[in-house]
Design an enzyme around this catalytic site. Structure first.
Site, PDB file in Angstrom:
ATOM      1  N   GLU A   1      -4.766 -10.522 -20.824  1.00 20.39           N
ATOM      2  CA  GLU A   1      -4.809 -11.502 -21.909  1.00 20.39           C
ATOM      3  C   GLU A   1      -3.792 -12.622 -21.717  1.00 20.39           C
ATOM      4  OE1 GLU A   1      -3.749  -8.791 -25.205  1.00 20.39           O
ATOM      5  OE2 GLU A   1      -2.239 -10.265 -25.731  1.00 20.39           O
TER       6      GLU A   1
ATOM      7  N   HIS B   1      -0.739   1.305 -16.562  1.00 18.55           N
ATOM      8  CA  HIS B   1      -1.922   1.512 -17.395  1.00 18.55           C
ATOM      9  C   HIS B   1      -2.379   0.175 -17.952  1.00 18.55           C
ATOM     10  CE1 HIS B   1      -4.584   2.754 -20.568  1.00 18.55           C
ATOM     11  NE2 HIS B   1      -3.820   2.135 -21.445  1.00 18.55           N
TER      12      HIS B   1
ATOM     13  N   HIS C   1     -11.017   5.436 -28.955  1.00 19.17           N
ATOM     14  CA  HIS C   1     -11.157   4.701 -30.223  1.00 19.17           C
ATOM     15  C   HIS C   1     -12.051   5.432 -31.205  1.00 19.17           C
ATOM     16  CE1 HIS C   1      -9.978   1.639 -27.259  1.00 19.17           C
ATOM     17  NE2 HIS C   1      -9.200   1.257 -28.240  1.00 19.17           N
TER      18      HIS C   1
ATOM     19  N   ARG D   1      -5.565  -6.806 -40.965  1.00 18.99           N
ATOM     20  CA  ARG D   1      -4.496  -6.238 -40.138  1.00 18.99           C
ATOM     21  C   ARG D   1      -3.599  -7.338 -39.592  1.00 18.99           C
ATOM     22  NH1 ARG D   1      -4.329  -0.473 -38.310  1.00 18.99           N
ATOM     23  NH2 ARG D   1      -6.046   0.346 -39.529  1.00 18.99           N
ATOM     24  N   CYS D   2      -2.319  -7.080 -39.649  1.00 20.27           N
ATOM     25  CA  CYS D   2      -1.370  -8.062 -39.143  1.00 20.27           C
ATOM     26  C   CYS D   2      -0.439  -7.402 -38.137  1.00 20.27           C
ATOM     27  CB  CYS D   2      -0.543  -8.617 -40.285  1.00 20.27           C
ATOM     28  SG  CYS D   2      -1.524  -9.608 -41.412  1.00 20.27           S
TER      29      CYS D   2
ATOM     30  N   CYS E   1      -6.962   5.532 -23.015  1.00 21.79           N
ATOM     31  CA  CYS E   1      -5.744   4.910 -23.542  1.00 21.79           C
ATOM     32  C   CYS E   1      -4.943   5.983 -24.268  1.00 21.79           C
ATOM     33  CB  CYS E   1      -6.125   3.754 -24.482  1.00 21.79           C
ATOM     34  SG  CYS E   1      -4.723   2.687 -24.922  1.00 21.79           S
TER      35      CYS E   1
ATOM     36  N   ILE F   1      -2.234   9.108 -21.357  1.00 27.59           N
ATOM     37  CA  ILE F   1      -1.689   7.758 -21.200  1.00 27.59           C
ATOM     38  C   ILE F   1      -0.312   7.617 -21.841  1.00 27.59           C
ATOM     39  CG2 ILE F   1      -2.231   5.297 -21.484  1.00 27.59           C
ATOM     40  CD1 ILE F   1      -4.065   6.902 -19.585  1.00 27.59           C
ATOM     41  N   GLY F   2       0.086   8.563 -22.662  1.00 26.04           N
ATOM     42  CA  GLY F   2       1.458   8.489 -23.174  1.00 26.04           C
ATOM     43  C   GLY F   2       1.615   8.997 -24.587  1.00 26.04           C
ATOM     44  N   SER F   3       0.917   8.352 -25.527  1.00 24.81           N
ATOM     45  CA  SER F   3       1.144   8.754 -26.921  1.00 24.81           C
ATOM     46  C   SER F   3       0.232   9.907 -27.303  1.00 24.81           C
ATOM     47  CB  SER F   3       0.906   7.569 -27.855  1.00 24.81           C
ATOM     48  OG  SER F   3      -0.391   7.066 -27.702  1.00 24.81           O
TER      49      SER F   3
HETATM   50  N1  GLN Z   1       1.655   4.417 -23.450  1.00 26.34           N
HETATM   51  C1  GLN Z   1       0.966   3.772 -24.510  1.00 26.34           C
HETATM   52  C2  GLN Z   1       0.276   4.798 -25.389  1.00 26.34           C
HETATM   53  O1  GLN Z   1      -0.202   5.758 -24.904  1.00 26.34           O
HETATM   54  C3  GLN Z   1      -0.059   2.792 -23.996  1.00 26.34           C
HETATM   55  C4  GLN Z   1      -0.724   2.023 -25.113  1.00 26.34           C
HETATM   56  C5  GLN Z   1      -1.585   0.871 -24.671  1.00 26.34           C
HETATM   57  O2  GLN Z   1      -2.012   0.770 -23.565  1.00 26.34           O
HETATM   58  N2  GLN Z   1      -1.866  -0.046 -25.541  1.00 26.34           N
HETATM   59  O3  GLN Z   1       0.164   4.633 -26.569  1.00 26.34           O
HETATM   60 ZN    ZN Z   2      -4.212   1.417 -23.266  1.00 29.47          ZN
END
Ligand code: GLN
Ligand code: ZN
Length: 737
Positions: free
Chosen positions: A571, A607, A660, A481-482, A692, A397-399
């Site tokens: 959201e 995403h 998660h 958490r903030c 994610c 997903i990216g990170s």
């Molecule tokens: N590209 C972001 C990542 O991989 C997507 C994060 C997200 O959807 N909150 O961290």
């Molecule tokens: Zn995500």
């Protein structure tokens, strides 16, 4: 100190105020092992909130349309409530000892029930039984058993000397069935009888009471609080509906944003209410709890001197309330009003805010700019040729893990301890390592890992005009958490490419397609403090144009796959259903404006990381991304149902493992999920990816999970090809379906 007359109490919590209410009324699920005696002790309270070694946390969800979260109360048929500990009373007495008469705040019984979930009885915690999620029943049926606990709380507060109690019923800004309104009537008929000394103020916020307004004002309560910032139009109806002896609390000061109030504009609204209801029956208040704004603007000593007078944080908002009250009572503080007028005037004209070139460009957006050149059915053919991907292509997903090393380097760089060239080299090494790992594992579409990003919104905000940042502008998100949302104060433009160098460098290290990675316009909007001087749709359009430029620059630089993350589209949905359509229209258009400028062979991804798609699936399809990745693993692909009944046309990567959790998910488990997906989608539609981004994970588990993910994709490829061969052998159709 600010001169506020009604000071709320019981608004402090060790986690969130819904969990507080659950603990107060003894709504502790059996698995947390509470003995039912006295107060719920902190160990159990925190186990409910965060889980512990033995038992998982309760579900957490967003509080209305804020980024503040609450723990979802769990109920079951025949549940018994009891007064487990009167925290409201304790806090009231604590303040009283200091000589402060406070107005205790309670979450109201009807909203408390509506915000919770009915579950089937006594399901062992270890069994992730889906019956637990679906063990329905109507929470409002528990009202009769709950009200005696509220009666006790109020009785004790009255005995202790409380004069007013604020009871929040924010669920009545939502669409509600008649049964909920009946429950409200029943509840307050009882609660107002507790003590003749006690005055109840029912508070709703975040939207208008709408079709619930007559019911709320019809309650035998002493006052009603309204959000006149989000919903100024309801004042008219409120003034008509209120009994002459009822107080109306005017929520005029924006509790959800950081802008200074235009006091001169607020004054006539108050005057009108006073004329109708009498000055002793009008309160002046923030629109909602001030926990949604940062604390004190005075701490921002480094902030731009032109921007600072436009803002007000919680402390400043209190002064605004006091200034308005004084003015209505004939003691207008000229200097204060002049400062407010000056800020309002300067926001209307400041060149820092208004950029004619940006406004002009947005005004000239044509319908063609929102459309890809060819429909998906034709694009997909070109993209297959250009990218040469296998069936069930794999990607992430990216990170990638944001290690302590990355965070330290960023901190050193920000503190000036690490110089730019050194920091860049460091990031390049990180990228090279990510590429190498993906190479070894055999992923099909690569990412560069996002090591350069502190946060997916702030990173872009920092590189665009029209944004500013605070040093201490924190607002609570969940527990301790903030988040520190950046502030959009002016027209948005992008002076320079924001991601191109990193993506190009990453692409130079591999022959596999490198996915460019952007945050979408709606998500950037949603996770920032936004302008209140133009519609959100306009700001979203400006962000979309900036991102469109970035997309085209990435394409120009040779990037063939580009992902625009929109995790916040869901959201952003308005609280009232009647407002959904217009929101979805501009939200979808903003995404299309950002993404549709590319050539047909460039593959656009998006995403979204949540599971409730049913309400918005058609809008998601209208975004017309070539590929969407979504969260599905936790719900065991349940959400794919939405994609089946609707026949989602484009490609989908249903997340095959939950990021998660640090658990290394076995390959077989991912295969099972993929087979479920393959049963309802066309195989050539399916991508294989996690739920994610992986930034919160460690490399160790990430590598193992991704190996299993690639293995699972290979199995599915094989099975599908075999099925195809078998069909061919018996002379069936050659379609893969
Ligand atoms: N590209 C972001 C990542 O991989 C997507 C994060 C997200 O959807 N909150 O961290
Ligand atoms: Zn995500």
């Amino acid at each position: 100190d600010a001169g506020i007359d009604h000071i709320p109490s019981n608004d402090f919590t060790y986690y969130d105020h819904v969990l507080d209410m659950a603990a107060t009324v003894g709504a502790v699920p059996e698995r947390y092992g509470w003995n039912g005696q006295g107060e719920v002790d902190p160990d159990i309270f925190f186990a409910m909130a965060r889980g512990n070694a033995k038992v998982g946390a309760m579900e957490m969800t967003k509080w209305f349309d804020t980024n503040y979260h609450y723990i979802v109360p769990e109920f079951h048929q025949g549940m018994k409530f009891q007064l487990a500990g009167n925290k409201a009373l304790r806090h009231y007495e604590q303040a009283k000892k200091l000589g402060i008469q406070t107005r205790p705040v309670l979450l109201g019984p009807v909203s408390f029930l509506l915000l919770g979930k009915m579950k089937a009885d006594a399901v062992p915690a270890s069994k992730n039984n889906s019956a637990m999620e679906h063990g329905q029943g109507d929470a409002l049926s528990l009202l009769e058993g709950l009200l005696p606990v509220y009666e006790k709380i109020l009785g004790q507060l009255a005995d202790a000397g409380a004069e007013w109690v604020q009871i929040d019923e924010p669920c009545f800004v939502l669409d509600q069935p008649q049964a909920a309104r009946d429950a409200l009537k029943r509840a307050y008929e009882l609660l107002t009888k507790v003590s003749p000394k006690l005055k109840l103020l029912v508070a709703a916020y975040f939207d208008d009471l709408g079709d619930n307004l007559a019911t709320v004002f019809g309650l035998p309560v002493a006052g009603v609080h309204l959000d006149l910032n989000r919903a100024p139009q309801q004042l008219e109806a409120a003034l008509k509906a209120a009994r002459k002896d009822q107080v109306i609390s005017l929520g005029l000061i924006d509790g959800r944003n950081i802008w200074r109030t235009d006091l001169s504009a607020a004054l006539p609204v108050i005057a009108k209410a006073v004329a109708a209801q009498g000055s002793d029956k009008i309160f002046i208040a923030p629109s909602c709890s001030l926990l949604h704004t940062p604390v004190d603007l005075d701490s921002e000593t480094l902030m731009d001197a032109e921007l600072k007078p436009w803002l007000a944080f919680a402390r400043q908002k209190l002064s605004e309330i006091a200034a308005l009250a004084a003015a209505v009572n004939g003691h207008k503080n000229k200097a204060v009003f002049e400062a407010s007028d000056k800020a309002a005037d300067s926001r209307k004209t400041s060149a820092r805010i208004h950029n004619p070139a940006v406004q002009d460009r947005l005004a000239k957006v044509t319908p063609e700019m929102l459309r890809r050149r060819k429909p998906f059915s034709q694009r997909v053919v070109l993209q297959r040729q250009a990218l040469n991907l296998p069936l069930f292509p794999t990607t992430t997903i990216g990170s990638f893990p944001q290690t302590a090393e990355i965070r330290n380097a960023r901190a050193d760089f920000k503190a000036g301890k690490m110089k730019m060239p050194h920091y860049k080299d460091f990031l390049k090494k990180e990228i090279a390592m990510c590429v190498q790992i993906q190479e070894e594992i055999g992923i099909d579409v690569f990412v560069h890992g996002e090591a350069e990003r502190n946060d997916m919104v702030e990173y872009f905000g920092e590189q665009m005009n029209g944004y500013t940042f605070t040093k201490f502008g924190w607002v609570q998100s969940y527990g301790s958490r903030c988040v520190k949302p950046p502030i959009i104060f002016g027209d948005i433009s992008r002076p320079l490419p924001m991601t191109v160098d990193w993506s190009v460098y990453a692409q130079s290290l591999t022959k596999k397609p490198m996915k460019g990675m952007l945050t979408g316009p709606v998500t950037i909007l949603q996770w920032s403090f936004v302008r209140d001087d133009q519609p959100r749709s306009v700001t979203a359009g400006q962000l979309a144009l900036a991102l469109r430029d970035e997309v085209l620059d990435l394409e120009e630089a040779g990037i063939k796959v580009i992902q625009i993350d929109e995790p916040a589209v869901r959201e952003g949905l308005p609280l009232r259903r009647k407002n959904w359509q217009s929101y979805l229209r501009w939200a979808v258009d903003a995404f299309r404006l950002a993404s549709a400028g590319v050539r047909d062979e460039t593959q656009m991804h998006t995403h979204m990381c949540y599971a409730e798609f049913n309400d918005i699936i058609e809008a998601v399809a209208e975004m017309d991304a070539d590929v969407i990745s979504i969260e599905t693993s936790r719900s065991q692909m349940e959400l794919l149902e939405a994609f089946v009944s609707f026949k989602y046309p484009n490609e989908i990567g249903p997340g095959v493992y939950d990021i998660h959790s640090p658990r290394v998910v076995p390959q077989a488990e991912m295969e099972t999920l993929l087979r479920k997906a393959a049963a309802v989608l066309r195989p050539e539609q399916i991508w294989v990816n996690p739920d994610c981004g992986l930034k919160t994970r460690k490399w160790e588990e990430t590598k193992l999970c991704l190996k299993n993910l690639v293995g699972a994709a290979k199995t599915l490829r094989m099975e599908t090809t075999e099925r195809l061969e078998a069909r061919k052998a018996v002379g069936g159709s050659s379609s893969i379906h």
